[in-house]
Enzyme design. Structure first.
Site, PDB file in Angstrom:
ATOM      1  CB  CYS A  64      36.375  43.313  59.560  1.00 46.69           C
ATOM      2  SG  CYS A  64      37.178  43.148  61.165  1.00 46.69           S
ATOM      3  CD  GLU A  81      33.249  44.991  57.258  1.00 49.94           C
ATOM      4  OE1 GLU A  81      32.785  45.514  58.278  1.00 49.94           O
ATOM      5  OE2 GLU A  81      34.459  44.963  56.991  1.00 49.94           O
TER       6      GLU A  81
END
Length: 368
Positions: A326, A360
Site C-alpha cells: 500500500c 496499491e
C-alpha cells in the site's frame, strides 16, 4: 461533492508512470494496470455529524467532512465515492433520527460499512453513555430501516462501550474466478475499501500462484481475504494475524468456504520470525508442527512502513514471494534487498483509491 471523472484516465496514467519509474531500477516486466470504477466504488465511509438549527428553530443534523487543506468543514448530503447503498442509507438514516432526542443527542460521528451482497452496518458514535432507552430507540430505528428494504445492522459506540443490536459484522460475497467466496467483515476492523478492486487483486494473486507446488505462508492475513482465495493453489497454507477479531473472522470464513488446508496463528510477523528461527517458543504454537510445512511461497501485505529488517531477511529465504504493497516507496526500499536474490516476474498497479495519490501495487518475485 463532484468527482473529476473526466480526468480519471489521465490520473491513473500518471500513477502508472510514477510506479513504473519507481520500479525501473529492478528491471520488472511491463506493469499490469487495473482500473477502478470511476464512482461509487468505496464500501465504507465515516462522517462527523453536525448539529444545527434551521430558520424556524428546528434542530437539524447532517453529515460533514473536513477539507484536508483548509480544515474547513463542509456538508455532505451525497458521497459519490461511496457505493449506492451507503448514499441511500445516509439520507434515510438522518430522516429517521431527525427530532429523536435519544438517538441524536451527543451523536458526533456515523460510520458505514457496506457490501456487494447488499448488507450494511451503521455505527453511531456518541459523547454519552448509552442506556437501555437508547437501545430500545435504536431497535425501533433498525425495524423502520428494515421496512424500507435495508439489510442493516445498527451499532452504538461510546467511550469503553459498544452495543450491537443484533451483530457487529456484515457478510460479503465476492465472485472470484467463478466461485463465490464468503467473508465476514467486522465493524471497526480492517477490510479492503474497494471491493471490486479487491476481486481483481485476488484473481491476480491466484493467477501468479496457479501452478505452485508446496505450501504457502502468509503474514498479516487479516480476515483471511487472500489466504482463503489462494488456498486451492497450495497443498497447505499457514497464516499469521495479530488482531483477535480478525482471527475470529478468518476462522469463520475458513469454515464457511469449506477450506480444509488453512491454519491461522494469532501472532505478529515479528513473533513468527522468532519462532521460525528458534529464538523463542510460543504457547500459541502448541499443536502446530512448523516442520510439517514445506512453505516455499510467502505472501506479504505489510503496513505502510513495509517489512522490518528481520522479516525482510526471513522473506528472502523463500523461493517465491508475493508482495502486495500500500506504499510504493517502502516497496521500492524492500526491493533493493529482495532483488539481490529474486527477480520480478510480474508487477501490477491496483487503483484502490481513485482521485488520490495512494497506490496499491503487487509484485511476484521468483528466486534467481
Amino acid at each position: 461533492m463532484n468527482l473529476p471523472i473526466e480526468q480519471y484516465a489521465d490520473l491513473l496514467a500518471e500513477k502508472a508512470k510514477n510506479l513504473t519509474a519507481l520500479l525501473a531500477p529492478f528491471n520488472p516486466p511491463e506493469l499490469e494496470v487495473f482500473e477502478s470504477e470511476t464512482s461509487h466504488f468505496r464500501m465504507r465511509a465515516e462522517f462527523r455529524v453536525w448539529h444545527d438549527t434551521n430558520e424556524v428553530g428546528e434542530n437539524e443534523l447532517y453529515h460533514i467532512m473536513f477539507d484536508q487543506e483548509t480544515k474547513q468543514r463542509y456538508r455532505v448530503d451525497q458521497f459519490p465515492i461511496a457505493n449506492h447503498l451507503i448514499n441511500k442509507m445516509m439520507s434515510s438514516l438522518l430522516a429517521e433520527i431527525k427530532g429523536n432526542e435519544l438517538l441524536t443527542r451527543k451523536l458526533f460521528q456515523v460510520d458505514y460499512l457496506s457490501t456487494l451482497s447488499g448488507e450494511i452496518a451503521v455505527s453511531m458514535l456518541y459523547h454519552k453513555k448509552l442506556n437501555e432507552e437508547w437501545q430500545a430507540e435504536a431497535a425501533a430505528l433498525k425495524a423502520r430501516l428494515e421496512h424500507q428494504g435495508f439489510k442493516v445492522q445498527i451499532l452504538g459506540r461510546a467511550t469503553k462501550q459498544k452495543i450491537a443490536l443484533d451483530r457487529d459484522y456484515v457478510e460479503e460475497v465476492l465472485p472470484v474466478d467463478g466461485r463465490n467466496l464468503i467473508y465476514r467483515q467486522v465493524e471497526n476492523s480492517f477490510t479492503q475499501p474497494n471491493a471490486k478492486m479487491n476481486i481483481k487483486m485476488l484473481e491476480w494473486a491466484r493467477s501468479c500462484t496457479r501452478h505452485s507446488s508446496g505450501d504457502l505462508l502468509e503474514l498479516y492475513c487479516g480476515n483471511g481475504n487472500f489466504s482463503i482465495a489462494l488456498a486451492e493453489n497450495f497443498r497447505k497454507v499457514l497464516a499469521t494475524e495479530i488482531s483477535k477479531s480478525s482471527v475470529q473472522s478468518a476462522q469463520y470464513n475458513i469454515e464457511q468456504n469449506g477450506i480444509d488446508n488453512l491454519q491461522i496463528i494469532r501472532m505478529s510477523a515479528e513473533e513468527f520470525t522468532q519462532a521460525m528461527n528458534g529464538v523463542r517458543e510460543f504457547n500459541r504454537l502448541k499443536g502446530i508442527d512448523l516442520k510439517a510445512y514445506d512453505c516455499n511461497t510467502i505472501f506479504v501485505d505489510p503496513p505502510r512502513a513495509g517489512l522490518d529488517q528481520d522479516t525482510l531477511n526471513m522473506v528472502q529465504a523463500y523461493e517465491r514471494i508475493l508482495y502486495i504493497s500500500c506504499n510504493p516507496h517502502t516497496l521500492a526500499d524492500n526491493l533493493q534487498q529482495l532483488t539481490q536474490t529474486h527477480r520480478i516476474e510480474r508487477a501490477a498497479l491496483f487503483d484502490q483509491f481513485p482521485y488520490t495519490h495512494h497506490v496499491e501495487s503487487g509484485v511476484w518475485l521468483i528466486r534467481k
